[in-house]
Each structure stands twice: as C-alpha cells, then as structure tokens.
Design an enzyme around this catalytic site. Structure first.
Site, short mmCIF file in Angstrom:
data_model
loop_
_atom_site.label_atom_id
_atom_site.label_comp_id
_atom_site.label_asym_id
_atom_site.label_seq_id
_atom_site.Cartn_x
_atom_site.Cartn_y
_atom_site.Cartn_z
N GLY A 93 0.82 -1.20 0.00
CA GLY A 93 0.00 0.00 0.00
C GLY A 93 0.85 1.25 0.00
N CYS A 94 0.21 2.38 -0.26
CA CYS A 94 0.96 3.64 -0.39
C CYS A 94 1.50 4.12 0.96
CB CYS A 94 0.07 4.71 -1.04
SG CYS A 94 -1.58 4.88 -0.30
N TYR A 95 0.65 4.22 1.97
CA TYR A 95 1.13 4.62 3.29
C TYR A 95 2.20 3.65 3.82
CZ TYR A 95 -2.52 8.21 4.21
OH TYR A 95 -3.32 9.33 4.21
#
Length: 346
Positions: free
Chosen positions: A149-151
């Site tokens: 995921g991005c975070y």
C-alpha cells in the site's frame, strides 16, 4: 516480449500502469479488463491517451486470458482479486495485485480491517510482499505478488533502517501521514467533493485504517518481534503525494549526520531511494510522477527523538510504479526499466 493484462481498467492505478508499460521495452499490454466498461475504447474513459493507446476494454474470461498473457496486474478494489487470482495462478499466470487482498497473513486482522474473509490460506502462503528494497530475492520467484500500500511504502521505507540497526525504541513509533486526493480513487465520494476538500485538511479513519496492520506486519518481520504503531492519516487538497512524518525515540545520542550516513549506506544499492543530506528535507512535489521515495532525517538531541520525513507519489511508488518495479525483478530485468525518469516539476 512478455504479454500482460490489466484487470480493473478504469481506475487511477490502471492508467498509471499503462503510462509506464506503454514504453516498456519488454512488455506488451494485450488486454485491459473492465466489467463496467466492456466494449468501450480506453480513450473514451481517458481522452489523454487518444491516438496513443488503442485498446478496447473487455470482460473477464479467465480461460481465454490465461491463453493470451503470462502476467496480470490487478488494479481492483479490495475483495476482488482474491476471487480471481487463484484460478489464474493455477493456469500458470503470474499475478501482481495492487489491492490489499494478499498483503496480510492474519485472517482475523483482514476480517477486522477489510470487512471480509481472507483469501484461501494456500494462496496467502504463496503470496510475496513486494517491497523491493527488503524482499528482492523472494520477489524474483513470486507467482502472486502483493504490491504494498501507499502509506506502508512511505512509512516502512522510512523506518526499516532504524529498526534493523536497533537505533530506536521500537515501542515509541508515531506516524503522522498525509495523502493527496487521488489516494481515494476515482469513484465519486462526498469526502473528496471539491467544495468539501478545497481549502480543507482533515484526519480520517483514526485507529481503523486498513494500512495499520500492514505497517505493523512489515515492521514486525524486520524487527523479529511484534510491533505496534500509532498511525494518523490525513487527506490534503492536492492531487498526488504522500508525506509520512515519523517520530520515534532514539536509543542513544545519535547525531543527524550519523543517521544520514547509516541510511545512505543501507539504501546505497537501491535506485529509487534518495536519502537527503543533513539539514535537507523532501517535499511531495520533488517525487511527483516518479517512482522515488525521498527520505530526510533529523536527530532532535533536545528531546531524544528521531524525526523521519518520507515522501512518495502515492500512484507511482505507492502503487503502479512499484508494481512495474516488482515485475522487472520477477523477470530478471534491470530494476529501473521503464521507470528511470525525472519527477515532474513544478
């Protein structure tokens, strides 16, 4: 030449994949699958590709797809790919999943944070978590690649050197993270309506964000012990970008220079990590449109805390760019193939 397909063809993840794959020297995009837009030319949904990408989107036919391609990217919402990937993998097709369906290994956590049952354990065990900077050897052999995921990408890349080198108190991690509006996807939502978001800045999903267990899982693996973090996400009125500002107690009185040297040494063989010099901190605009993760560090001797600033483009290093990076590793190509380009500035 490797023939590939993209499932979930109308979202931001898919169009970013096409941006990078269009000029990739070893890849040909044979199919773009979209149930809601089957029979529609891609340029009708994304006019900026008119006369550049000539693809008509199609419905999913697993048997036919397995005959046409050897790799499939899933740019789908959560709880979709887990129902399709097993059948493709059983037919010898490799899969890179940009959703969260195969990232978590704990079924109870998946149920808690994603609201559904986890994928079959047989396929969860086959899945490789695709953070290239720490998992490259396993990625090479993957049949199911769980794209981070991005975070979690921005956060774990910022923390892992300090965790592995035991420079910090692992129980003291506070993550203050911000994302641009594209992180919410392309579907309509009151939360990102212009008049709701413009000139606004808000925290959301405090304590319940689905990336919390992913961050903790990755850090726990690198630390060889269970870890927990405090994670507060915010949405800001910009299109792209993530800034993760992390606060953690140092175990000793390290100087900023010592920490910068440690991080630069740790990431010296990784082409997409740029550790800034002492006193220099990155901004999201400096990685815009690129696959870079830029990291700045400050040892606050007054409070004994290490402050880490890590930035990425959420659609690139936080999604599609990292997926292409993982594909390159899976096929033994130079890691930066198709990705080695300057960020867009300003």
């Amino acid at each position: 030449m490797v023939d590939v397909a993209i499932i979930g063809g109308t979202g931001y993840g898919a169009i970013e994949l096409l941006r990078f794959l269009h000029n990739h020297p070893y890849v040909q995009v044979k199919k773009v699958i979209s149930h809601s837009n089957s029979g529609t030319e891609l340029a009708e949904v994304y006019p900026h590709v008119v006369d550049i990408i000539d693809i008509k989107m199609a419905d999913l036919n697993i048997d036919a797809l397995a005959q046409e391609v050897e790799l499939v990217f899933f740019a789908t919402p959560s709880n979709v790919s887990k129902n399709v990937i097993p059948a493709l993998v059983d037919k010898g097709v490799r899969c890179i999943d940009l959703s969260g369906d195969f990232r978590l290994r704990d079924g109870k956590q998946y149920q808690t944070y994603y609201g559904e049952e986890i994928a079959s354990q047989e396929y969860i065990e086959k899945a490789v978590y695709g953070l290239p900077e720490v998992n490259k050897e396993a990625i090479k052999q993957a049949s199911i690649l769980a794209n981070p995921g991005c975070y979690p990408t921005a956060t774990t890349l910022g923390l892992i050197p300090a965790i592995e080198k035991e420079l910090v108190d692992r129980s003291s991690i506070i993550i203050d993270a911000k994302t641009g509006v594209s992180g919410a996807g392309r579907s309509l939502s009151l939360n990102v309506h212009f008049s709701e978001m413009n000139e606004n800045f808000k925290a959301y999903k405090i304590g319940v964000h689905k990336h919390i267990p992913e961050i903790e899982q990755m850090l726990s693996e690198r630390a060889n012990e269970d870890m927990q973090v405090i994670f507060t996400p915010h949405i800001v009125p910009m299109t792209r970008g993530i800034m993760s500002t992390i606060y953690v107690d140092m175990k000793d009185n390290y100087s900023t220079k010592q920490l910068v040297d440690t991080y630069q040494t740790y990431y010296q063989d990784h082409p997409f990590i740029r550790v800034r010099k002492e006193g220099v901190f990155p901004s999201t605009k400096e990685v815009y449109g690129s696959n870079y993760c830029d990291i700045g560090l400050y040892a606050d001797e007054r409070t004994g805390k290490l402050i880490i600033v890590s930035v990425i483009d959420n659609l690139v290093k936080g999604a599609s760019g990292q997926a292409v990076q993982n594909m390159n590793i899976m096929y033994g190509w130079e890691e930066a193939t198709g990705l080695d380009q300057l960020p867009i500035y300003p």
